[in-house]
Scaffold this motif. Structure first.
Motif, PDB file in Angstrom:
ATOM      1  N   UNK A   1     -43.292 -30.605 -15.907  1.00 31.13           N
ATOM      2  CA  UNK A   1     -41.290 -31.493 -15.007  1.00 31.13           C
ATOM      3  C   UNK A   1     -40.629 -30.908 -16.472  1.00 31.13           C
ATOM      4  N   UNK A   2     -40.931 -30.782 -17.779  1.00 31.88           N
ATOM      5  CA  UNK A   2     -40.490 -30.777 -18.618  1.00 31.88           C
ATOM      6  C   UNK A   2     -40.436 -28.947 -18.527  1.00 31.88           C
ATOM      7  N   UNK A   3     -41.813 -28.410 -18.523  1.00 30.51           N
ATOM      8  CA  UNK A   3     -41.311 -26.971 -18.604  1.00 30.51           C
ATOM      9  C   UNK A   3     -40.028 -26.726 -17.791  1.00 30.51           C
ATOM     10  N   UNK A   4     -40.435 -26.546 -16.776  1.00 34.60           N
ATOM     11  CA  UNK A   4     -39.301 -26.796 -15.187  1.00 34.60           C
ATOM     12  C   UNK A   4     -38.107 -26.750 -15.922  1.00 34.60           C
ATOM     13  N   UNK A   5     -37.770 -27.368 -16.099  1.00 32.39           N
ATOM     14  CA  UNK A   5     -36.274 -28.145 -17.313  1.00 32.39           C
ATOM     15  C   UNK A   5     -36.238 -26.855 -18.451  1.00 32.39           C
ATOM     16  N   UNK A   6     -36.689 -26.391 -18.868  1.00 33.73           N
ATOM     17  CA  UNK A   6     -36.477 -25.279 -20.038  1.00 33.73           C
ATOM     18  C   UNK A   6     -36.334 -24.207 -19.419  1.00 33.73           C
ATOM     19  N   UNK A   7     -37.207 -23.708 -18.125  1.00 36.44           N
ATOM     20  CA  UNK A   7     -37.268 -22.758 -17.662  1.00 36.44           C
ATOM     21  C   UNK A   7     -36.068 -22.383 -17.364  1.00 36.44           C
ATOM     22  N   UNK A   8     -35.461 -23.761 -16.106  1.00 39.82           N
ATOM     23  CA  UNK A   8     -34.124 -23.063 -15.926  1.00 39.82           C
ATOM     24  C   UNK A   8     -33.200 -23.669 -16.914  1.00 39.82           C
ATOM     25  N   UNK A   9     -33.086 -23.965 -17.826  1.00 42.53           N
ATOM     26  CA  UNK A   9     -32.016 -24.108 -19.074  1.00 42.53           C
ATOM     27  C   UNK A   9     -31.785 -22.882 -19.264  1.00 42.53           C
ATOM     28  N   UNK A  10     -32.568 -21.730 -18.710  1.00 44.29           N
ATOM     29  CA  UNK A  10     -32.428 -20.227 -20.011  1.00 44.29           C
ATOM     30  C   UNK A  10     -31.448 -19.335 -18.537  1.00 44.29           C
ATOM     31  N   UNK A  11     -31.460 -20.494 -17.583  1.00 44.33           N
ATOM     32  CA  UNK A  11     -30.679 -19.418 -16.274  1.00 44.33           C
ATOM     33  C   UNK A  11     -29.238 -18.707 -16.585  1.00 44.33           C
ATOM     34  N   UNK A  12     -28.996 -19.063 -17.799  1.00 44.28           N
ATOM     35  CA  UNK A  12     -27.818 -18.904 -17.902  1.00 44.28           C
ATOM     36  C   UNK A  12     -27.495 -17.998 -19.497  1.00 44.28           C
ATOM     37  N   UNK A  13     -28.336 -17.356 -19.462  1.00 51.66           N
ATOM     38  CA  UNK A  13     -29.041 -16.673 -21.217  1.00 51.66           C
ATOM     39  C   UNK A  13     -28.635 -15.375 -20.815  1.00 51.66           C
ATOM     40  N   UNK A  14     -28.755 -15.119 -19.030  1.00 51.65           N
ATOM     41  CA  UNK A  14     -28.425 -13.526 -18.855  1.00 51.65           C
ATOM     42  C   UNK A  14     -29.343 -13.040 -19.139  1.00 51.65           C
ATOM     43  N   UNK A  15     -29.526 -11.555 -18.857  1.00 48.89           N
ATOM     44  CA  UNK A  15     -30.865 -10.718 -18.733  1.00 48.89           C
ATOM     45  C   UNK A  15     -31.798 -10.518 -19.991  1.00 48.89           C
ATOM     46  N   UNK A  16     -32.469 -11.572 -19.680  1.00 48.49           N
ATOM     47  CA  UNK A  16     -33.761 -11.261 -20.856  1.00 48.49           C
ATOM     48  C   UNK A  16     -34.951  -9.972 -20.704  1.00 48.49           C
TER      49      UNK A  16
END
Length: 245
Positions: free
Chosen positions: A40-55
C-alpha cells in the motif's frame, strides 16, 4: 500457516475490496499484514507522482533487465516486443478470457519488496546513527610518583542529544583508605571541576554542559581521604591531557 497469494495482495493494495476470509487472515497473520502495508505504501508513492507531469522514459535495456530478472515469458528484446503486441482476438464461438495484469502485478510486487528493503535499511541506519555515540577526545593517564604502577585512560564521547560523557578506566593498586575521585582541570591548573567518585576500575561521568573541554583539558584521578573536604587532596594517582579528534 499459508499466506495470501502475492498477486491477490497486490490487488488489495491497489484498492480491490478484501473478502471476509482475507480480512480474517490479515487480522491473524502479521507477515501478510506487513506485506500488505508495504504494498500500500508503494502504491501511495506511485500515485503521488501522478502530478509530476511526463517522466523520462527509461532505456530499453532497463525493461529487458526487469523481464529477465523476474523470469517473465520470453527474455530480452523478444519479450519486450511481445509485451507491446495486442493479444489475438477470440474466435466468434469462444468467450474472451478475463485479462489478468500478471506482468504489472509481478513488477509492482518486486518494486514493493525493494522499497521495503530500502525503508528497513534507512531506518536501521538512522537508529544506529542515533544510538552510537561519537568519540570526540581521548587521553592516556600517566602515573604520579606516589603511584608508579598505575595506568589509565579517558575517552570523551558525545551522544546524539549533545550530552558528553567521560569514560575512565584505571589499573592501580587498591587504596586501603579513602576513595578515588575524577576531575577535569584547566591546562594551567587554575581551575578544576569534580566529575564524581570512581568506584571500581571503570566509571562513566557526565560532563556539565557549562564546562568547556577545550579549557578543562586535563583528566585527573586522585586519592581522597575520608575527611569531608571537597577540595582536591593533592594526591593524584594518574593524569593526562585530552587530545581531540
Amino acid at each position: 500457516m499459508s499466506h495470501l497469494d502475492p498477486e491477490r495482495m497486490t490487488l488489495l493494495a491497489i484498492g480491490e475490496p478484501a473478502t471476509d476470509d482475507e480480512r480474517a487472515h490479515l487480522a491473524g497473520c502479521d507477515q501478510c499484514a506487513l506485506d500488505l502495508a508495504q504494498l500500500e505504501y508503494t502504491v501511495a508513492v506511485g500515485r503521488s507522482t501522478a502530478t509530476l507531469g511526463d517522466l523520462e522514459a527509461p532505456p530499453e535495456r532497463v525493461w529487458r533487465g526487469i523481464v529477465d530478472e523476474l523470469g517473465l515469458t520470453g527474455s530480452g528484446a523478444q519479450a519486450d516486443e511481445s509485451s507491446r503486441m495486442p493479444p489475438p482476438a477470440p474466435s466468434a464461438d469462444e468467450p474472451p478470457a478475463p485479462e489478468r495484469p500478471r506482468r504489472g502485478i509481478r513488477i509492482l510486487y518486486a518494486l514493493a519488496a525493494s522499497v521495503a528493503v530500502i525503508l528497513v535499511a534507512v531506518g536501521t541506519w538512522a537508529f544506529v546513527q542515533q544510538a552510537t555515540p561519537t568519540q570526540i577526545a581521548a587521553a592516556t593517564l600517566d602515573a604520579f610518583p606516589a603511584h608508579p604502577t598505575a595506568v589509565g585512560e579517558a575517552v570523551v564521547v558525545e551522544e546524539a542529544d549533545g550530552t558528553r560523557e567521560v569514560r575512565v578506566t584505571l589499573d592501580a593498586a587498591e587504596a586501603e583508605d579513602g576513595f578515588r575521585e575524577v576531575w577535569l582541570i584547566t591546562a594551567d591548573a587554575s581551575a578544576l571541576v569534580s566529575l564524581g567518585v570512581m568506584e571500581g576500575d571503570e566509571a562513566v561521568f557526565t560532563v556539565p554542559r557549562d564546562v568547556d573541554l577545550h579549557e578543562y583539558v586535563l583528566v585527573d584521578v586522585s586519592l581522597e581521604p575520608e575527611d569531608g573536604d571537597p577540595a582536591h587532596s593533592g594526591d593524584s594517582i594518574v593524569r593526562g591531557e585530552l587530545n581531540f579528534a
